[in-house]
Design a protein around this motif. Sequence first.
Motif, PDB file in Angstrom:
ATOM      1  N   LEU A   5      -6.258 -26.332  37.430  1.00  0.00           N
ATOM      2  CA  LEU A   5      -5.420 -27.482  37.135  1.00  0.00           C
ATOM      3  C   LEU A   5      -3.982 -27.072  36.854  1.00  0.00           C
ATOM      4  CD1 LEU A   5      -5.010 -30.477  36.582  1.00  0.00           C
ATOM      5  CD2 LEU A   5      -5.901 -30.111  34.271  1.00  0.00           C
ATOM      6  N   ILE A   6      -3.791 -26.112  35.956  1.00  0.00           N
ATOM      7  CA  ILE A   6      -2.414 -25.733  35.615  1.00  0.00           C
ATOM      8  C   ILE A   6      -1.734 -25.001  36.762  1.00  0.00           C
ATOM      9  CG2 ILE A   6      -2.914 -25.697  33.149  1.00  0.00           C
ATOM     10  CD1 ILE A   6      -2.969 -22.659  33.264  1.00  0.00           C
ATOM     11  N   GLY A   7      -2.531 -24.508  37.713  1.00  0.00           N
ATOM     12  CA  GLY A   7      -1.945 -23.857  38.874  1.00  0.00           C
ATOM     13  C   GLY A   7      -1.515 -24.836  39.953  1.00  0.00           C
ATOM     14  N   LYS A   8      -2.105 -26.035  39.922  1.00  0.00           N
ATOM     15  CA  LYS A   8      -1.844 -27.010  40.981  1.00  0.00           C
ATOM     16  C   LYS A   8      -0.899 -28.145  40.578  1.00  0.00           C
ATOM     17  CE  LYS A   8      -6.145 -26.419  43.618  1.00  0.00           C
ATOM     18  NZ  LYS A   8      -7.389 -27.075  44.080  1.00  0.00           N
ATOM     19  N   VAL A   9      -0.821 -28.436  39.294  1.00  0.00           N
ATOM     20  CA  VAL A   9       0.015 -29.560  38.869  1.00  0.00           C
ATOM     21  C   VAL A   9       1.003 -29.095  37.817  1.00  0.00           C
ATOM     22  CG1 VAL A   9      -1.792 -31.241  39.368  1.00  0.00           C
ATOM     23  CG2 VAL A   9      -1.620 -30.291  37.064  1.00  0.00           C
ATOM     24  N   ASN A  10       2.076 -29.849  37.693  1.00  0.00           N
ATOM     25  CA  ASN A  10       3.152 -29.485  36.773  1.00  0.00           C
ATOM     26  C   ASN A  10       2.897 -30.095  35.402  1.00  0.00           C
ATOM     27  OD1 ASN A  10       5.579 -28.545  35.728  1.00  0.00           O
ATOM     28  ND2 ASN A  10       6.724 -30.323  36.481  1.00  0.00           N
ATOM     29  N   VAL A  11       2.158 -29.377  34.564  1.00  0.00           N
ATOM     30  CA  VAL A  11       1.885 -29.835  33.208  1.00  0.00           C
ATOM     31  C   VAL A  11       2.140 -28.695  32.230  1.00  0.00           C
ATOM     32  CG1 VAL A  11       0.144 -31.523  33.917  1.00  0.00           C
ATOM     33  CG2 VAL A  11      -0.570 -29.199  33.334  1.00  0.00           C
ATOM     34  N   ASP A  12       2.473 -29.066  30.999  1.00  0.00           N
ATOM     35  CA  ASP A  12       2.545 -28.076  29.934  1.00  0.00           C
ATOM     36  C   ASP A  12       1.119 -27.788  29.474  1.00  0.00           C
ATOM     37  OD1 ASP A  12       5.563 -27.801  29.095  1.00  0.00           O
ATOM     38  OD2 ASP A  12       5.218 -29.940  29.444  1.00  0.00           O
ATOM     39  N   SER A  13       0.858 -26.555  29.090  1.00  0.00           N
ATOM     40  CA  SER A  13      -0.485 -26.203  28.639  1.00  0.00           C
ATOM     41  C   SER A  13      -0.427 -25.366  27.377  1.00  0.00           C
ATOM     42  CB  SER A  13      -1.244 -25.450  29.737  1.00  0.00           C
ATOM     43  OG  SER A  13      -0.588 -24.241  30.078  1.00  0.00           O
ATOM     44  N   HIS A  14      -1.483 -25.444  26.600  1.00  0.00           N
ATOM     45  CA  HIS A  14      -1.544 -24.729  25.320  1.00  0.00           C
ATOM     46  C   HIS A  14      -3.001 -24.386  25.039  1.00  0.00           C
ATOM     47  CE1 HIS A  14      -0.293 -23.463  21.366  1.00  0.00           C
ATOM     48  NE2 HIS A  14      -1.044 -24.364  20.762  1.00  0.00           N
ATOM     49  N   ILE A  15      -3.289 -23.116  24.860  1.00  0.00           N
ATOM     50  CA  ILE A  15      -4.648 -22.656  24.575  1.00  0.00           C
ATOM     51  C   ILE A  15      -4.772 -22.336  23.091  1.00  0.00           C
ATOM     52  CG2 ILE A  15      -6.391 -20.888  25.062  1.00  0.00           C
ATOM     53  CD1 ILE A  15      -5.045 -20.490  27.795  1.00  0.00           C
ATOM     54  N   ILE A  16      -5.856 -22.827  22.479  1.00  0.00           N
ATOM     55  CA  ILE A  16      -6.124 -22.514  21.079  1.00  0.00           C
ATOM     56  C   ILE A  16      -7.481 -21.831  20.986  1.00  0.00           C
ATOM     57  CG2 ILE A  16      -6.333 -23.384  18.726  1.00  0.00           C
ATOM     58  CD1 ILE A  16      -4.762 -25.848  19.561  1.00  0.00           C
ATOM     59  N   GLU A  17      -7.493 -20.592  20.545  1.00  0.00           N
ATOM     60  CA  GLU A  17      -8.736 -19.868  20.297  1.00  0.00           C
ATOM     61  C   GLU A  17      -9.219 -20.260  18.900  1.00  0.00           C
ATOM     62  OE1 GLU A  17     -11.822 -18.318  19.776  1.00  0.00           O
ATOM     63  OE2 GLU A  17     -11.142 -17.409  21.665  1.00  0.00           O
ATOM     64  N   THR A  18     -10.331 -20.991  18.851  1.00  0.00           N
ATOM     65  CA  THR A  18     -10.758 -21.623  17.605  1.00  0.00           C
ATOM     66  C   THR A  18     -11.828 -20.853  16.841  1.00  0.00           C
ATOM     67  OG1 THR A  18     -12.539 -22.931  18.629  1.00  0.00           O
ATOM     68  CG2 THR A  18     -10.306 -23.857  18.694  1.00  0.00           C
ATOM     69  N   SER A  19     -12.326 -19.758  17.397  1.00  0.00           N
ATOM     70  CA  SER A  19     -13.475 -19.076  16.790  1.00  0.00           C
ATOM     71  C   SER A  19     -13.272 -18.755  15.322  1.00  0.00           C
ATOM     72  CB  SER A  19     -13.785 -17.790  17.562  1.00  0.00           C
ATOM     73  OG  SER A  19     -14.207 -18.075  18.876  1.00  0.00           O
ATOM     74  N   ASN A  20     -12.064 -18.313  14.948  1.00  0.00           N
ATOM     75  CA  ASN A  20     -11.814 -17.886  13.573  1.00  0.00           C
ATOM     76  C   ASN A  20     -10.825 -18.779  12.843  1.00  0.00           C
ATOM     77  OD1 ASN A  20     -13.496 -15.489  13.753  1.00  0.00           O
ATOM     78  ND2 ASN A  20     -11.900 -14.640  15.090  1.00  0.00           N
ATOM     79  N   LEU A  21     -10.672 -20.021  13.333  1.00  0.00           N
ATOM     80  CA  LEU A  21      -9.761 -20.966  12.695  1.00  0.00           C
ATOM     81  C   LEU A  21     -10.531 -22.094  12.030  1.00  0.00           C
ATOM     82  CD1 LEU A  21      -6.982 -21.443  15.426  1.00  0.00           C
ATOM     83  CD2 LEU A  21      -6.981 -19.854  13.482  1.00  0.00           C
ATOM     84  N   THR A  22      -9.991 -22.608  10.941  1.00  0.00           N
ATOM     85  CA  THR A  22     -10.559 -23.798  10.323  1.00  0.00           C
ATOM     86  C   THR A  22     -10.111 -25.021  11.118  1.00  0.00           C
ATOM     87  OG1 THR A  22      -8.666 -24.196   8.869  1.00  0.00           O
ATOM     88  CG2 THR A  22     -10.385 -22.694   8.049  1.00  0.00           C
ATOM     89  N   ALA A  23     -10.772 -26.146  10.880  1.00  0.00           N
ATOM     90  CA  ALA A  23     -10.386 -27.387  11.555  1.00  0.00           C
ATOM     91  C   ALA A  23      -8.948 -27.762  11.216  1.00  0.00           C
ATOM     92  CB  ALA A  23     -11.343 -28.512  11.165  1.00  0.00           C
ATOM     93  N   ASP A  24      -8.532 -27.507   9.987  1.00  0.00           N
ATOM     94  CA  ASP A  24      -7.151 -27.810   9.582  1.00  0.00           C
ATOM     95  C   ASP A  24      -6.149 -26.927  10.328  1.00  0.00           C
ATOM     96  OD1 ASP A  24      -7.900 -29.785   7.810  1.00  0.00           O
ATOM     97  OD2 ASP A  24      -7.825 -28.497   6.044  1.00  0.00           O
ATOM     98  N   GLU A  25      -6.502 -25.673  10.537  1.00  0.00           N
ATOM     99  CA  GLU A  25      -5.616 -24.758  11.254  1.00  0.00           C
ATOM    100  C   GLU A  25      -5.494 -25.146  12.722  1.00  0.00           C
ATOM    101  OE1 GLU A  25      -6.178 -20.623   8.696  1.00  0.00           O
ATOM    102  OE2 GLU A  25      -7.685 -21.171  10.194  1.00  0.00           O
TER     103      GLU A  25
END
Length: 209
Positions: free
Chosen positions: A175-195
């Motif tokens: 998707l991010i390779g084909k269309v012009n969108v901003d993207s953001h990855i969040i690795e959640t394994s060691n984060l709280t829901a608030d983080e």
Amino acid sequence: MGKLNIFVMVSGPAASGKSTLVDRMATTLPAHFYKPSKAYIDLAKAKGILVEKAFRDVSESEAGDYFCKICKGYPITIGDQHLSIQPIKDTAIAIGDTNQEFQDEPYVSAIDYTLFEKLGTNEIRTLLIYLKASVKELYKRAYQRNQETGMYIRNKTLADVKAEVEAEEYHFNELIGKVNVDSHIIETSNLTADEVLYNAVSRVRELGR
């Protein structure tokens, strides 16, 4: 954020925390909750089409135009969506037919790429947030959620979880390779829901400056 219209789509595999994050972001930002698939349902109801036939009898073009109209009505619209699906299995789960043994089924894209072109044409900026976690963490969360809420466990084995993770990540990159969108990855394994919430909200606010 002025007159800028933003659509935030939260994606990721089952048990990655999509629904929880979207609900909390909608209140915190605030934002209007509306996912692309709901455009099909609302148009079907307006046209007198049976809801179960919405995705067959409402065209992608109609749904895309309607979704853009919704997004133009709010500074921020937010929704969650899987990027890949197993059509037979997911349809059965959606209608509650879970008393069966699901056979191996390939994943396919769940994305209408033309929607993102229409969003761009309508000057609606898109942010794709992808939530990820380790296979073992997702597996553990799914079973914990089942014990706490009774929610159906989609992936019964670590191998099933791994297959979905690989499919979601593949279609995210497509998707991010084909269309012009901003993207953001969040690795959640060691984060709280608030983080996770703080991370996501900060990115949206940064986009809107």
